[in-house]
Design a protein around this motif. Structure first.
Motif, mmCIF file in Angstrom:
data_model
loop_
_atom_site.group_PDB
_atom_site.id
_atom_site.type_symbol
_atom_site.label_atom_id
_atom_site.label_comp_id
_atom_site.label_asym_id
_atom_site.label_seq_id
_atom_site.Cartn_x
_atom_site.Cartn_y
_atom_site.Cartn_z
ATOM 1 N N GLU A 508 0.835 -1.206 0.000
ATOM 2 C CA GLU A 508 0.000 0.000 0.000
ATOM 3 C C GLU A 508 0.866 1.250 0.000
ATOM 4 O OE1 GLU A 508 -2.870 -0.180 3.142
ATOM 5 O OE2 GLU A 508 -3.703 -2.061 2.387
ATOM 6 N N GLN A 509 1.936 1.212 0.786
ATOM 7 C CA GLN A 509 2.847 2.365 0.821
ATOM 8 C C GLN A 509 3.527 2.558 -0.521
ATOM 9 O OE1 GLN A 509 5.668 2.708 3.984
ATOM 10 N NE2 GLN A 509 4.130 3.728 5.236
ATOM 11 N N ALA A 510 3.839 1.431 -1.180
ATOM 12 C CA ALA A 510 4.532 1.507 -2.474
ATOM 13 C C ALA A 510 3.658 2.153 -3.542
ATOM 14 C CB ALA A 510 4.943 0.111 -2.925
ATOM 15 N N MET A 511 2.342 2.191 -3.303
ATOM 16 C CA MET A 511 1.433 2.769 -4.289
ATOM 17 C C MET A 511 1.143 4.244 -4.023
ATOM 18 S SD MET A 511 -1.208 -0.335 -5.123
ATOM 19 C CE MET A 511 -1.923 -0.524 -3.524
ATOM 20 N N ILE A 512 1.832 4.815 -3.000
ATOM 21 C CA ILE A 512 1.606 6.221 -2.660
ATOM 22 C C ILE A 512 2.883 7.014 -2.913
ATOM 23 C CG2 ILE A 512 0.950 7.814 -0.803
ATOM 24 C CD1 ILE A 512 -0.366 5.357 0.594
ATOM 25 N N GLU A 513 2.766 8.142 -3.591
ATOM 26 C CA GLU A 513 3.901 9.040 -3.830
ATOM 27 C C GLU A 513 4.316 9.655 -2.500
ATOM 28 O OE1 GLU A 513 6.583 10.714 -6.504
ATOM 29 O OE2 GLU A 513 4.774 9.791 -7.283
ATOM 30 N N THR A 557 2.919 8.932 2.863
ATOM 31 C CA THR A 557 2.871 7.479 3.050
ATOM 32 C C THR A 557 2.533 7.094 4.495
ATOM 33 O OG1 THR A 557 5.264 7.561 3.359
ATOM 34 C CG2 THR A 557 4.468 6.932 1.172
ATOM 35 N N ASP A 558 2.443 8.082 5.389
ATOM 36 C CA ASP A 558 2.192 7.802 6.809
ATOM 37 C C ASP A 558 0.715 7.531 7.078
ATOM 38 O OD1 ASP A 558 4.840 8.116 7.544
ATOM 39 O OD2 ASP A 558 4.635 10.278 7.938
ATOM 40 N N LYS A 559 0.492 6.834 8.202
ATOM 41 C CA LYS A 559 -0.866 6.721 8.750
ATOM 42 C C LYS A 559 -0.995 7.736 9.875
ATOM 43 C CE LYS A 559 -1.586 1.804 7.786
ATOM 44 N NZ LYS A 559 -1.503 0.450 8.337
ATOM 45 N N ILE A 560 -2.142 8.364 9.961
ATOM 46 C CA ILE A 560 -2.392 9.347 11.016
ATOM 47 C C ILE A 560 -3.385 8.743 12.008
ATOM 48 C CG2 ILE A 560 -3.165 11.695 11.531
ATOM 49 C CD1 ILE A 560 -0.654 11.504 9.711
ATOM 50 N N GLY A 573 -5.252 7.704 6.242
ATOM 51 C CA GLY A 573 -4.061 7.780 5.401
ATOM 52 C C GLY A 573 -3.722 9.232 5.121
ATOM 53 N N ALA A 574 -2.480 9.617 5.316
ATOM 54 C CA ALA A 574 -2.092 11.013 5.086
ATOM 55 C C ALA A 574 -2.354 11.431 3.638
ATOM 56 C CB ALA A 574 -0.625 11.210 5.446
ATOM 57 N N ALA A 630 -6.968 0.990 13.125
ATOM 58 C CA ALA A 630 -8.290 0.469 12.759
ATOM 59 C C ALA A 630 -8.527 0.771 11.294
ATOM 60 C CB ALA A 630 -9.364 1.144 13.610
ATOM 61 N N ASN A 631 -8.939 -0.253 10.533
ATOM 62 C CA ASN A 631 -9.089 -0.072 9.086
ATOM 63 C C ASN A 631 -10.504 0.328 8.673
ATOM 64 O OD1 ASN A 631 -6.394 -0.765 8.514
ATOM 65 N ND2 ASN A 631 -6.891 -2.923 8.805
ATOM 66 N N THR A 632 -11.369 0.633 9.642
ATOM 67 C CA THR A 632 -12.744 1.016 9.300
ATOM 68 C C THR A 632 -13.056 2.402 9.834
ATOM 69 O OG1 THR A 632 -13.650 0.062 11.334
ATOM 70 C CG2 THR A 632 -13.464 -1.409 9.434
ATOM 71 N N ARG A 633 -14.167 2.955 9.370
ATOM 72 C CA ARG A 633 -14.610 4.277 9.819
ATOM 73 C C ARG A 633 -14.983 4.270 11.303
ATOM 74 N NH1 ARG A 633 -16.957 8.253 6.547
ATOM 75 N NH2 ARG A 633 -18.537 8.502 8.158
#
Length: 749
Positions: A508-513, A557-560, A573-574, A630-633
């Protein structure tokens, strides 16, 4: 309109018809026509009517594998005029597909000219292209002139066409099929003939064989374009057992060393039914949209073979990670479905398992063998009858010549004189004079003996089920030899592999600039991400009545992590945050934050850290930061709080001691070892209060001492010895804060 209101019938012969009944009848007729005569293949020869008619028409025209090519326009014209009263373009499209090596595993038509390509370019018009049969088509037709199958009148009843072809080639599985009927569809991928024949031979020897046994031979599809199947064996087995399933297919690639640590990736095979040009366009679009930060460029260097060149951003890029990101976003990985919905015995649409398909094909091959044998037997009987007449003629040659020369009715006279049948007498009368030489009698006797022996063999075959299956097995074995894996056409093109276990987060990180951003959260819960790292936050603009709550630097690429007063943690996702133009968006749109809760803090996720979380009343615990994701809303409940208590503090747990300051301005220092580590809960009491709650918490190393800043910016530090009167156990009341501690009650002044 009731019956009484219908207009009376007049000279136009108007007949009232119930609309519902009329629609039902007509739609049912259309549905049956589509299912039976258009969209679904017959399990016995694996062909739809249009393909069967093309092959039959070519046979009627004498266009064999070893004959000259004929214009496709001629073939299409014959098919349309005699057998298939539909559009010429649809017939030509079907003819073209039968010849495309990238679309059909074992081409049935040998095309000459432009028949399209893997890029999706159209073929030349039918007046320019030429075609003839391949060996595969000849096998499918083998025995058509020997009463192997039933024929029916064509649409105009001027001619006859086969209901099904003899099908010595296992075409349904070998070449596959796809079609959409009414209320049902079919999709069968191509397979390897060598493997199909092995499974069929095993089934002849072991009629009770299970699908599990057959899958040992038919390992999976074999696509004309190659590729790698990454489906699990259990999934493949289930698909063949039920007739429904799917196969994940990936492009085949390898690394090409450019020296000095540099490399490029070469894609040599792409998944089945993927247009190469569209695939490259899609990757180029993703490059422009900056969705593939690890990829620098893509080039198509294909000639006869596929050669797509992928150039990484730099030599440090992990090739596997780059390819995994491409597999996720593009058709370099695709799913080919399996839905073996076919016409059983040409009549009943049915989803079949692998075993059922093979059983019906073998039953058809046996029926064809029996019918061809009976046809041959009838021919032998007829020939033996004629040869018997010839022998009578030779033994009485002078008398036969006299009868022919002198009698008015030689045929009747001969039949009476020598006790001949009508066929024998007719054959004698039709003999050529050159056949009267001495040698002929010997040849006739030889042929008579040979045919008698052949007749005995066929009669023995027809009388024995075992011999019939032996002959079918021999025929299947001959097909297997012709298309063995050792031959260029028969070799397996698609191989198997397990899907690489690459870290999902890394992909997933590899797909983000990766770009620097500054995340800004306002007091009223609005969030945005400004480009670049901004150190001076005084120039930030907010809505009227709103102000800055927190701002920090991050990468796209960071998670917030957003932590709320209700003790919940949410993950964003930032790269997904709204841009810096305007005031951003309310967090409540992005996450399911309850109305009576506010944002407590937000920070960049670091899986290696631990946090100390505390409620206002002073209950808390240590939590690994990895447990906050957490991967959900809906987020994840971390600190359990009940009104009027709420989450108050989140601080990094780096150190060996905890300093707690209450709103009553009493401070307690205790070892962090007294704090439990949990992923969720209420926690334990940090400090005891008569009134109020916790004001601030700091985790520190005792060897470094406890430091704080006052409101004037002065720094204070207390060593272990100086802190001795505040040292105690967790949940104690503590002592009044030391001299110089900020009036705000915060360690940060």
């Amino acid at each position: 309109m009731g019956k009484s209101e219908l207009p009376p019938g007049g000279g136009d012969h108007i007949q009232p018809v119930d609309l519902r009944i009329a629609l039902e009848e007509r739609y049912l007729a259309y549905a049956l026509s589509t299912i039976m005569h258009r969209a679904l293949p017959d399990v016995r020869d694996g062909l739809k009517p249009v393909h069967r008619r093309i092959v039959h028409a070519m046979s009627e025209m004498g266009i064999r594998p070893n004959s000259a090519y004929k214009k496709c326009a001629r073939i299409v014209g014959d098919v349309m005029g005699k057998f298939h009263p539909h559009g010429d373009q649809s017939i030509y499209d079907a003819l073209v597909r039968l010849s495309q090596e990238f679309a059909i595993r074992y081409p049935i038509v040998d095309g000459q000219g432009n028949f399209g390509n893997i890029d999706g370019d159209n073929p030349a018009a039918m007046r320019y292209t030429e075609a003839r049969m391949t060996e595969v088509a000849a096998l499918i037709l083998e025995g058509i002139d020997e009463d192997a199958v039933d024929f029916r009148p064509t649409y105009n009843e001027e001619d006859r066409e086969p209901i099904v072809l003899p099908g010595a080639f296992p075409n349904l599985l070998a070449n596959g099929s796809s079609g959409i009927a009414v209320g049902m569809a079919t999709n069968i991928p191509p397979h390897n003939v060598h493997e199909i024949c092995d499974a069929a031979l095993h089934l002849i020897k072991h009629p009770d064989a299970t699908v599990e046994n057959l899958v040992e031979f038919v390992q999976g599809p074999d696509f004309p374009t190659g590729g790698t199947i990454i489906e699990s064996r259990a999934s493949i087995l289930d698909a063949y057992a039920t007739g429904r399933g799917g196969f994940r297919v990936r492009a085949k690639w390898n690394l090409e060393d450019l020296g000095r640590g540099g490399y490029q990736i070469i894609v040599t095979e792409i998944p089945y039914q993927v247009q190469k040009s569209r695939l490259i366009e899609k990757i180029a679009e993703l490059l422009i949209a900056r969705r593939l930060p690890l990829l620098e460029d893509i080039r198509d260097e294909s000639a006869e073979d596929v050669r797509i060149v992928l150039i990484p951003k730099n030599r440090t890029v992990d090739a596997n990670l780059l390819m995994e990101s491409l597999f996720r976003l593009t058709e370099l990985e695709s799913r080919v479905s399996l839905n073996m919905n076919v016409l059983s015995m040409g009549k009943v649409p049915k989803v079949m398992s692998l075993k059922e398909v093979l059983v019906e094909w073998l039953a058809h091959r046996r029926e064809v063998l029996v019918r061809r044998s009976r046809h041959r037997l009838a021919e032998i009987d007829r020939r033996l009858e004629i040869l018997g007449g010839y022998l009578v003629a030779y033994l009485n040659i002078d008398e036969v010549i006299r009868i022919i020369r002198e009698e008015d009715e030689p045929k009747q006279t001969m039949m009476a004189r020598f006790n001949l049948t009508d066929l024998q007498a007719e054959s004698i009368l039709n003999m050529r004079l050159r056949s009267l030489r001495k040698l002929e009698e010997f040849e006739i006797r030889t042929e008579f003996d040979q045919l008698s022996a052949e007749k005995a063999g066929i009669e023995a075959l027809l009388a024995s089920d075992e011999k019939q299956w032996q002959t079918v097995a021999w025929e299947v074995g001959e097909v297997k030899k012709k298309f063995a894996k050792a031959t260029p056409l028969g070799r397996r093109r698609t191989d198997f592999a397990d899907a690489p276990s690459t870290d999902s987060a890394a992909i997933e990180q590899a797909m983000i600039e990766k770009e620097p951003v500054t995340v800004v959260v306002s007091e009223k819960g609005w969030i945005r991400a400004l480009k670049g790292h901004i150190s001076d936050h005084s120039g930030l603009q907010f809505k009227e009545g709103d102000s800055l709550k927190i701002a920090f630097n991050a990468q796209t690429t960071d998670k917030i992590i957003v932590f709320t007063t209700g003790g919940k943690a949410f993950t964003l996702g930032a790269d997904k945050l709204p841009g810096g133009r305007g005031h951003g968006e309310p967090l409540r749109i992005m996450i399911d934050m309850e109305n009576d809760q506010d944002v407590l803090t937000a920070f960049v996720f670091d899986a290696q850290r631990k946090l100390l979380v505390s409620s206002h009343l002073g209950y808390g615990f240590i939590v690994p930061e990895a447990d906050l994701v957490a991967n959900t809303r809906k987020g994840k409940q971390i600190l359990n709080v009940a009104m009027p208590d709420e989450a108050k503090l989140v601080t990094h747990a780096i150190g060996d001691h905890v300093a707690v300051v209450g709103e009553n301005r009493k401070m307690l220092v205790f070892p962090i070892a007294q704090m439990p580590e949990m992923s969720r809960g209420k926690g334990v009491r940090l400090q005891r209060y008569k009134d109020g709650g916790v004001a601030d918490i700091k985790v520190f190393r005792m060897d470094d001492g406890l430091s704080w800043d006052d409101s004037a910016g002065r720094n204070f530090n207390r060593t272990k010895d100086e802190l001795s009167e505040w040292l105690g156990d967790r949940a104690a009341a503590g002592r009044t804060v030391p001299k110089g501690f900020p009036r705000s009650g915060k360690f940060a002044g």
